[in-house]
Design a protein around this motif. Structure first.
Motif, PDB file in Angstrom:
ATOM      1  N   ALA A  17       4.036  -2.982   9.440  1.00 13.02           N
ATOM      2  CA  ALA A  17       3.891  -2.324   8.718  1.00 13.02           C
ATOM      3  C   ALA A  17       2.719  -1.256   8.655  1.00 13.02           C
ATOM      4  O   ALA A  17       2.209  -2.102   9.029  1.00 13.02           O
ATOM      5  N   ARG A  18       2.760  -0.064   8.872  1.00 17.31           N
ATOM      6  CA  ARG A  18       1.428   0.696   9.002  1.00 17.31           C
ATOM      7  C   ARG A  18       1.670   2.617   8.308  1.00 17.31           C
ATOM      8  O   ARG A  18       2.492   2.589   8.015  1.00 17.31           O
ATOM      9  N   ALA A  19       1.113   3.040   8.707  1.00 13.75           N
ATOM     10  CA  ALA A  19       1.611   4.213   7.983  1.00 13.75           C
ATOM     11  C   ALA A  19       2.433   5.331   8.713  1.00 13.75           C
ATOM     12  O   ALA A  19       2.511   5.007  10.288  1.00 13.75           O
ATOM     13  N   GLY A  20       2.928   6.140   8.103  1.00 13.57           N
ATOM     14  CA  GLY A  20       3.796   6.335   8.964  1.00 13.57           C
ATOM     15  C   GLY A  20       5.042   5.633   9.867  1.00 13.57           C
ATOM     16  O   GLY A  20       6.265   6.199   9.391  1.00 13.57           O
ATOM     17  N   ALA A  21       5.697   4.328   9.025  1.00 16.97           N
ATOM     18  CA  ALA A  21       5.870   3.564   9.150  1.00 16.97           C
ATOM     19  C   ALA A  21       6.059   2.716   7.854  1.00 16.97           C
ATOM     20  O   ALA A  21       6.210   1.607   7.937  1.00 16.97           O
ATOM     21  N   PRO A  22       6.294   2.857   6.336  1.00 17.44           N
ATOM     22  CA  PRO A  22       6.080   2.331   5.717  1.00 17.44           C
ATOM     23  C   PRO A  22       6.655   1.118   5.247  1.00 17.44           C
ATOM     24  O   PRO A  22       8.105   1.186   5.259  1.00 17.44           O
ATOM     25  N   PHE A 217      -9.255   4.589   2.975  1.00 13.68           N
ATOM     26  CA  PHE A 217      -8.305   2.990   3.849  1.00 13.68           C
ATOM     27  C   PHE A 217      -7.838   2.971   5.190  1.00 13.68           C
ATOM     28  O   PHE A 217      -7.895   1.949   5.125  1.00 13.68           O
ATOM     29  N   ARG A 218      -6.954   3.751   4.711  1.00 16.76           N
ATOM     30  CA  ARG A 218      -6.198   4.118   6.199  1.00 16.76           C
ATOM     31  C   ARG A 218      -6.512   3.797   7.104  1.00 16.76           C
ATOM     32  O   ARG A 218      -6.488   3.292   8.099  1.00 16.76           O
ATOM     33  N   PHE A 222      -7.104  -1.371   9.060  1.00 15.00           N
ATOM     34  CA  PHE A 222      -6.416  -2.450   8.787  1.00 15.00           C
ATOM     35  C   PHE A 222      -4.974  -1.409   7.370  1.00 15.00           C
ATOM     36  O   PHE A 222      -4.934  -0.596   6.939  1.00 15.00           O
ATOM     37  N   PRO A 223      -3.400  -2.086   7.558  1.00 12.00           N
ATOM     38  CA  PRO A 223      -2.972  -1.784   6.614  1.00 12.00           C
ATOM     39  C   PRO A 223      -2.953  -2.102   5.214  1.00 12.00           C
ATOM     40  O   PRO A 223      -3.535  -2.316   4.796  1.00 12.00           O
ATOM     41  N   VAL A 258       2.248   8.010   0.313  1.00 12.18           N
ATOM     42  CA  VAL A 258       2.769   7.400   2.231  1.00 12.18           C
ATOM     43  C   VAL A 258       2.220   8.635   2.764  1.00 12.18           C
ATOM     44  O   VAL A 258       1.569   8.182   3.927  1.00 12.18           O
ATOM     45  N   ALA A 259       2.743  10.132   2.113  1.00  9.77           N
ATOM     46  CA  ALA A 259       1.961  10.876   3.045  1.00  9.77           C
ATOM     47  C   ALA A 259       0.196  10.671   3.781  1.00  9.77           C
ATOM     48  O   ALA A 259       0.037  11.279   4.898  1.00  9.77           O
ATOM     49  N   LYS A 260       0.044   9.796   2.107  1.00 11.86           N
ATOM     50  CA  LYS A 260      -2.080   9.848   2.604  1.00 11.86           C
ATOM     51  C   LYS A 260      -2.054   8.639   3.152  1.00 11.86           C
ATOM     52  O   LYS A 260      -3.577   7.344   3.623  1.00 11.86           O
ATOM     53  N   GLY A 261      -0.534   7.254   4.102  1.00 12.82           N
ATOM     54  CA  GLY A 261      -0.654   6.562   5.110  1.00 12.82           C
ATOM     55  C   GLY A 261      -0.752   5.471   4.596  1.00 12.82           C
ATOM     56  O   GLY A 261      -1.335   4.415   5.122  1.00 12.82           O
ATOM     57  N   ALA A 262      -0.208   4.731   2.924  1.00 15.61           N
ATOM     58  CA  ALA A 262      -0.352   3.682   2.778  1.00 15.61           C
ATOM     59  C   ALA A 262       1.207   2.961   3.436  1.00 15.61           C
ATOM     60  O   ALA A 262       1.766   3.722   4.201  1.00 15.61           O
ATOM     61  N   ALA A 263       0.423   1.893   4.055  1.00 12.20           N
ATOM     62  CA  ALA A 263       1.730   0.804   4.706  1.00 12.20           C
ATOM     63  C   ALA A 263       2.989   0.246   3.910  1.00 12.20           C
ATOM     64  O   ALA A 263       3.637   0.036   4.821  1.00 12.20           O
ATOM     65  N   ILE A 264       2.559  -0.091   2.918  1.00  9.20           N
ATOM     66  CA  ILE A 264       3.112  -1.159   2.014  1.00  9.20           C
ATOM     67  C   ILE A 264       3.008  -0.290   0.607  1.00  9.20           C
ATOM     68  O   ILE A 264       2.242  -0.433   0.040  1.00  9.20           O
ATOM     69  N   ILE A 265       4.425  -0.508  -0.142  1.00  4.65           N
ATOM     70  CA  ILE A 265       4.396   0.241  -1.076  1.00  4.65           C
ATOM     71  C   ILE A 265       5.207  -0.948  -2.051  1.00  4.65           C
ATOM     72  O   ILE A 265       6.357  -1.395  -1.687  1.00  4.65           O
ATOM     73  N   ARG A 266       4.700  -1.934  -3.185  1.00  7.45           N
ATOM     74  CA  ARG A 266       4.980  -2.521  -4.018  1.00  7.45           C
ATOM     75  C   ARG A 266       5.679  -1.562  -4.917  1.00  7.45           C
ATOM     76  O   ARG A 266       5.335  -1.331  -5.813  1.00  7.45           O
ATOM     77  N   ALA A 267       7.092  -2.187  -5.432  1.00  7.56           N
ATOM     78  CA  ALA A 267       7.698  -1.791  -5.883  1.00  7.56           C
ATOM     79  C   ALA A 267       8.971  -2.578  -7.067  1.00  7.56           C
ATOM     80  O   ALA A 267       9.111  -2.930  -6.753  1.00  7.56           O
TER      81      ALA A 267
END
Length: 297
Positions: A17-22, A217-218, A222-223, A258-267
């Protein structure tokens, strides 16, 4: 086992899990009074896990206590709510990374022993022994920010400026301080996640500013976990809108994050979130458009 090789799938890893691959972290609440959805029985929780996995979740976040105010839940009751789910998911869905939302080290100990691979400490290290448990079991740890609030309390007239960058500075400093404490406790740095934690200890102005400056933060390396699903700041950005009517706003915020670099989206809404991620990544160039035949035949 096939030809002497274990055919069980490899569990999802935080390093994936990383920026660009959330990755999507699905919410599975065993509490009976959650602000949006609950899976109050074991069967309901396992059904929710299966549905989330089929819709594209790679992580499931199991919680036993409502984040907001409510009846006091003893440690033993929290353990009874979450451990059977962790054990069952570890057996039935070995491809998933199992996270547990808890701030108490006794619960952390029990769920790690049952198969959890990530501790989502949403109350910012209130119990420092949680980091020690994560280190001892070699599991991941989420470092969050609540502005010093005690668990299950609400922000009131926070000292942060309404629109200034001070909330970003203090939140970033707070999660990095916890990340360093986790490393000192022995947590593998590759297993540390940071979460700016919108709405926790913050008003709507603060939460919006955190998303606006998420790149800071990105850029820590750290993810970044972002837990924004149907939250109050989304409802207040739209108007006076309750949790049931916040999906469209949540998806808009998710695409931006996601465009700003979030690696994990809690949904809560995994299918809608997966679609939002697919389109956002196709636009940014971090992922492919998956069925490109229009105008080509």
């Amino acid at each position: 086992m096939r030809d002497g090789v274990d055919a069980r799938p490899t569990p999802f890893s935080l390093t994936d899990a990383r920026a660009g691959a959330p990755a999507i972290m699905a919410v599975v609440n065993r509490s009976t009074d959650s602000f949006y959805e609950s899976a109050a029985t074991l069967d309901a929780a396992l059904h929710a896990v299966d549905a989330a996995a089929e819709a594209g979740a790679r992580i499931v976040d199991i919680g036993g206590v409502r984040a907001g105010r409510g009846r006091e839940i003893p440690v033993t009751e929290e353990i009874d709510r979450v451990v059977p789910v962790v054990e069952a998911v570890a057996r039935s869905r070995p491809e998933l990374l199992i996270s547990v939302d808890t701030w108490r080290h006794e619960v952390a100990e029990a769920v790690c022993g049952a198969g959890a691979g990530l501790l989502n400490d949403t109350w910012a290290g209130t119990d420092p022994l949680v980091a020690e448990v994560a280190a001892r079991f070699d599991v991941g740890l989420v470092c969050s920010h609540t502005g010093g609030l005690s668990p299950r309390t609400d922000a009131h007239r926070s000292r942060y400026g309404l629109v200034g960058s001070d909330v970003v500075d203090e939140t970033l400093a707070g999660v990095l301080e916890l990340a360093e404490a986790a490393r000192t406790a022995g947590v593998d740095p590759a297993r540390i996640v940071i979460d700016p934690t919108p709405d926790f200890g913050k008003n709507t102005y603060h939460s919006l500013r955190l998303l606006r400056d998420l790149e800071r933060f990105r850029d820590t390396g750290f993810p970044v976990l972002l837990a924004i699903s149907r939250k109050d700041f989304v409802g207040e950005a739209i108007g006076e809108v309750g949790p049931a009517d916040r999906l469209h706003g949540t998806i808009a915020a998710t695409a931006l994050a996601v465009a700003k670099g979030a690696a994990i989206i809690r949904a809560h809404d995994v299918r809608a979130t997966a679609d939002a991620l697919a389109v956002t990544l196709a636009i940014t160039g971090d992922g492919p458009a998956r069925h490109t035949v229009r105008g080509l035949r």
